[in-house]
Write an enzyme that holds these catalytic residues in place. Structure first.
Site, PDB file in Angstrom:
ATOM      1  N   ARG A 193     -24.882  -2.591   8.536  1.00  0.00           N
ATOM      2  CA  ARG A 193     -24.430  -3.975   8.363  1.00  0.00           C
ATOM      3  C   ARG A 193     -24.807  -4.873   9.542  1.00  0.00           C
ATOM      4  NH1 ARG A 193     -19.725  -5.010   4.730  1.00  0.00           N
ATOM      5  NH2 ARG A 193     -20.600  -4.382   2.732  1.00  0.00           N
ATOM      6  N   GLU A 198     -18.779  -5.712  11.078  1.00  0.00           N
ATOM      7  CA  GLU A 198     -19.718  -5.008  11.947  1.00  0.00           C
ATOM      8  C   GLU A 198     -20.682  -5.955  12.649  1.00  0.00           C
ATOM      9  OE1 GLU A 198     -19.043  -4.100   8.832  1.00  0.00           O
ATOM     10  OE2 GLU A 198     -18.137  -2.131   9.031  1.00  0.00           O
ATOM     11  N   LYS A 235       0.862  -1.182   0.000  1.00  0.00           N
ATOM     12  CA  LYS A 235       0.000   0.000   0.000  1.00  0.00           C
ATOM     13  C   LYS A 235       0.896   1.229   0.000  1.00  0.00           C
ATOM     14  CE  LYS A 235      -4.150   1.716   2.382  1.00  0.00           C
ATOM     15  NZ  LYS A 235      -5.254   1.380   3.302  1.00  0.00           N
TER      16      LYS A 235
END
Lengths: 620, 620
Positions: free
Chosen positions: A370, A342, A255
């Site tokens: 969620r 979640e 990343k």
């Protein structure tokens, strides 16, 4: 993005002065397929360079896309997009994809109302096969596409591109497991950079046994491949393309690759404001002004945790966005990062609560969607003392329709046993958090994105009486009943109305549930006209709750509701979004004045009618 | 269960005539710990015998608990329940657990208002550590408990018991993956019988690489062990107990074990009505009466699929409950069973829709809560033609608070672009399904549990005009505005009112969204009193939508709303639940008559006031 792709002018020099001849010749991905490997390498380098320039100039999601440069070039080269359907997860890593699919120039206005979305949008490009914004959906969507193509006997391919972070979402597992059963020709590119937004968590990230995991689910494993070695990537993508599937190509990427500050701190550079390219110094606001709601929340929670050792905090892979990284600096052992999970976060919190802790789930309003079922069954039905701190409630601006917290009052107030509150300033926020932890009941508090009010905090924040609102300003022509951030707009509107000689009461409801029935009925009966204000959908929202209350407690009182209309709100400037929704100061004042005008006209008619009734006519 | 455990009388003979001396001596699990292995074997045998007797006499979830007899005995013997916290998933397999924890006699009234829940309830017993009802929550809850116990330095243990079906739920993966990271002393018993309710699906079930899967997530794997070999089980449970965790004990069991008909057809015997023990013949109703809503749905969908090859159907591991097994008999290649994976089901359907199919997600109202976010983002925001067929909407009776479909109008009507409908009879259901598939828009239709109306079907079911209600009966004193099953009650109430000389209009709204604004405003203006009726929570529900509409279109009209109060509805008889909620025929008529009485009293006061106004007093 309002307008479709325009072809970028040729030979344009970048801010850095480099000629981007090759990249500029890529009008669509098909152009890549005519290039040599060496040229593709140049395209990748130019694309990375351009993404860095773009980030420096415009900000946005940054490090993820840098790490995905080569895989993006390889994908669009080897697969015949858009005939082959490539489904990207979330969109944090898809700026390169946007650039290669005709949106290079438009990206300078990313997240602005006149620019492209920061995520994937079908309306934006035929190359955005499936809309995204929340993590973990790509495998499901691509599997559905693959199954449908197979059913129709088509040879086009379906490919999902998912990060190792997104793969911690339960629905990604559900989809991979189903793919292993269905044997549809699904291809998956797993972009494994060891990160969600923050460093990725979970047992799988610890063991690194990606092959074992995928093979257990019945998927063919290809890789691992260095996701920055373009030659290797092109070969691997070809192998993936030619595999019957279901198959997963495992790429290892970095990343932030190619921009040293971002490589050194990929978490910090996940998203960025504009920055100086050479030094990496962020350009931001003046630094003055009040702290963000997020920071206020984190600090308030940290103070609460100082006083109450039962307090622990949870995040679903967003320690920065929720402020829990800030909280963790004071209470490092009292934060759980559960990954992009979640559903699990909420039920895990219920388990903690069962054993005497007072967990605070710091989850954006939109992401708690969620875990709707878990909030109902695992917290509310069992009456467990879990607090939900919903940041990014209301309109969020540039992140757009997948990120507005526009539905939380509605989907939370329908749940029995749950208390739902929203503070008008950070002092109230701290008191609401204290109330939540103290009362030992299921409790949700929602607050907006952006700077808080800058008010002084209470040195000893006392719990609030639950279900008690506050009359902030008295008046007798109209009652403005607001909650959360909209209270400020309502107070300003009342000033405007006063200038016109109209007397507006302003109520901060504080609680969307339970409502302060006595206060609201009293002010409604006195004013006979109530205007509710909320930065939330009108359907089933806060105003709807007030309407329900007053229909029973003060029938005949006129209620007008201001809030979001029944459509998704596109990305753009948050103040403009408030104005467009008609919930800013001016709109509130105008709506109240208009209703008062209509009422006084109706009253005149009523007097005439009363006179005629008294003269003997019947109203039956 | 309203009262706490009573000690069963000693030496009671079962219906089968066997003496259950040893089982009867088990007043609590601690009693097991004093027995020899041979005696424990006898307890297990007696428990199985008793569960068969119980199933034969009272029905209920059956085959799952038979397969879990030995693991239940071993768990309660080796772990010090309730000090050690054992969290059961769902509850389908927990009848033996209930029997061993003081609820043997009470089980004869399982699912009745005066008996225990068919699932786990904390209010019912301290041994029901965590409430359940929807699959896949146990690992999350147990991990939370384990983490809290670890934080407090307690030695008590946390154990989750989950089936291989429940483990296909995404949140179970989320929890296992977090457990592998957290290294809390979690223990999991994986009861692998190859089944969810139906045969289990998914790549993991195909490969059988349970060890590989769990080890990739960083969990210690113990097993596999024959889950009916009590000696081996006791040893394995001891090893699990003594493992530092996180660890999973993998048991292979046979659903229905010990009752040959159920072993031969564990899917068919998942739940049962009372039956003849010797022959296995089910005792049911007379067989007369109208078909179930489920069967009507399945048949209507099959006819639709005959005419439209785009139609495919999806279930999340409930082919029987949703009627898709019936549908599959006519269209075997047009059903997808995705496992207990509602999130994936919805987004997978979106992918299918993207490629021109018209997927119908057959998911119970309560289970669609699991996919709330996906309905919003992956279907509604993208305006994809996915139909949600929500069976078990409204009150479901014996399955209780985790299974009522009491929230769907509220959580669906807040979603932009989504159409929400509910039929009053099966003829309307078929037309609504035709409408949904035809219109090519996101569409939800909800219908209740139980027998449909028995009306004749339309040989050529035409689509309905979207957002158009139907005036079923005209009247001018009060308008009863209902939807779905409650329309029938409203029509009966109108008859009752007519007998009292009161004229009630009855509107079948058909659509909760979009509402028929013209029809509702017109009838409301004429009647001046509206009573809404719904088998749904009042907060944010159908009546709330009507209130929102009329506040804008017919201000001043009095609206009373009948529906479920703001609390969870316990298990019991569905008709009694309707009566208690005040939404049956008599309650509707009484509420309307009472409101009319109050209104005519108010009118009289109004006339006096009009006279006094006309005489010169001011109302300002």
């Amino acid at each position: 993005m309002r307008s479709r792709t325009r072809h970028p002018p040729r030979g344009r020099a970048t801010a850095g002065g480099d000629e981007l001849r090759l990249l500029e010749s890529i009008r669509e991905p098909g152009d890549l397929r005519r290039l040599s490997r060496g040229e593709l390498r140049r395209v990748a380098d130019e694309l990375r360079h351009e993404l860095i320039e773009l980030g420096a100039a415009a900000g946005g999601h940054f490090a993820g896309s840098l790490g995905a440069v080569e895989l993006t070039v390889a994908l669009h080269t080897i697969f015949e997009t858009p005939r082959d359907r490539v489904v990207w997860d979330v969109g944090h890593q898809a700026y390169g994809h946007k650039a290669l699919t005709g949106r290079r120039e438009a990206l300078a206005r990313v997240k602005h109302a006149d620019g492209p979305s920061g995520f994937l949008r079908r309306v934006e490009s035929p190359y955005d096969v499936f809309g995204a914004g929340h993590a973990g959906t790509s495998v499901s969507a691509a599997l559905g596409i693959a199954a449908a193509l197979q059913r129709r006997g088509e040879t086009a391919r379906a490919v999902a591109v998912i990060g190792d972070g997104g793969a911690t979402a339960g629905m990604a597992f559900e989809a991979l497991n189903h793919a292993g059963e269905l044997r549809a020709p699904l291809r998956v590119v797993l972009n494994d950079n060891g990160m969600a937004i923050a460093p990725n968590v979970g047992g799988l990230a610890r063991t690194g046994q990606v092959r074992g995991y995928l093979e257990a689910l019945g998927l063919r494993y290809l890789g691992p491949v260095d996701g920055h070695d373009l030659d290797a990537l092109l070969d691997a993508m070809t192998a993936l393309r030619d595999d019957a599937g279901p198959a997963v190509l495992h790429l290892r990427t970095r990343k932030g690759c190619g921009y040293p500050p971002a490589e050194a701190d990929p978490f910090g550079w996940h998203a960025t404001t504009p920055f100086d390219r050479a030094s990496g110094a962020r350009r931001g606001g003046s630094g003055a002004g009040p702290p963000s709601w997020t920071a206020c929340f984190a600090d308030a929670l940290a103070r609460l945790a100082d006083r109450d050792e039962r307090v622990v905090a949870l995040t679903a892979a967003m320690p920065d966005g929720t402020g829990l990284d800030r909280f963790a600096r004071r209470h490092p052992d009292r934060v759980y990062d559960v990954g992009i999970a979640e559903q699990h976060a909420v039920t895990f919190a219920a388990g903690l609560a069962l054993e005497g802790l007072r967990p605070v789930c710091a989850i954006y309003s939109t992401f708690l969607q969620r875990a709707f079922d878990q909030v109902i069954h695992d917290v509310a039905l069992q009456e467990l003392p879990v607090t939900f701190a919903l940041d990014r409630a209301g309109l969020v601006g540039g992140d757009g329709p997948t990120h507005h917290g526009a539905f939380d009052f509605a989907y939370l107030r329908l749940i029995p046993n749950l208390i739902v509150a929203a503070p008008r300033d950070e002092r109230e926020l701290e008191r609401m958090l204290a109330t939540a932890v103290e009362c030992g009941r299921p409790f949700a508090v929602r607050f907006p994105r952006g700077p808080a009010r800058g008010v002084a905090l209470d040195p000893d924040p006392k719990p609030l009486p639950i279900g008690r609102g506050e009359l902030l300003r008295d008046g007798d022509d109209v009652a403005l009943v607001a909650i959360g951030k909209s209270v400020v707009a309502a107070l300003e509107a009342a000033e405007q109305l006063a200038e016109r000689g109209l007397s507006a009461a302003v109520v901060d409801a504080r609680f969307a549930k339970p409502l302060d029935g006595d206060l609201l009925a009293d002010v409604a009966r006195r004013c006979r006209l109530v205007v509710t204000v909320e930065d939330h959908a009108l359907a089933g929202g806060f105003g709807s709750a007030v309407l329900e209350l007053l229909a029973a407690r003060a029938p005949g009182v006129e209620v007008r509701r201001l809030g979001l209309p029944d459509r998704f709100v596109e990305h753009g400037d948050v103040d403009a979004q408030w104005r467009a929704a008609g919930i800013d100061r001016d709109a509130i004042a105008a709506a109240a004045a208009e209703a008062l005008g209509a009422r006084s006209a109706a009253r005149s008619r009523g007097r005439l009618r009363a006179l005629s009734m008294a003269a003997g006519a019947s109203d039956a």
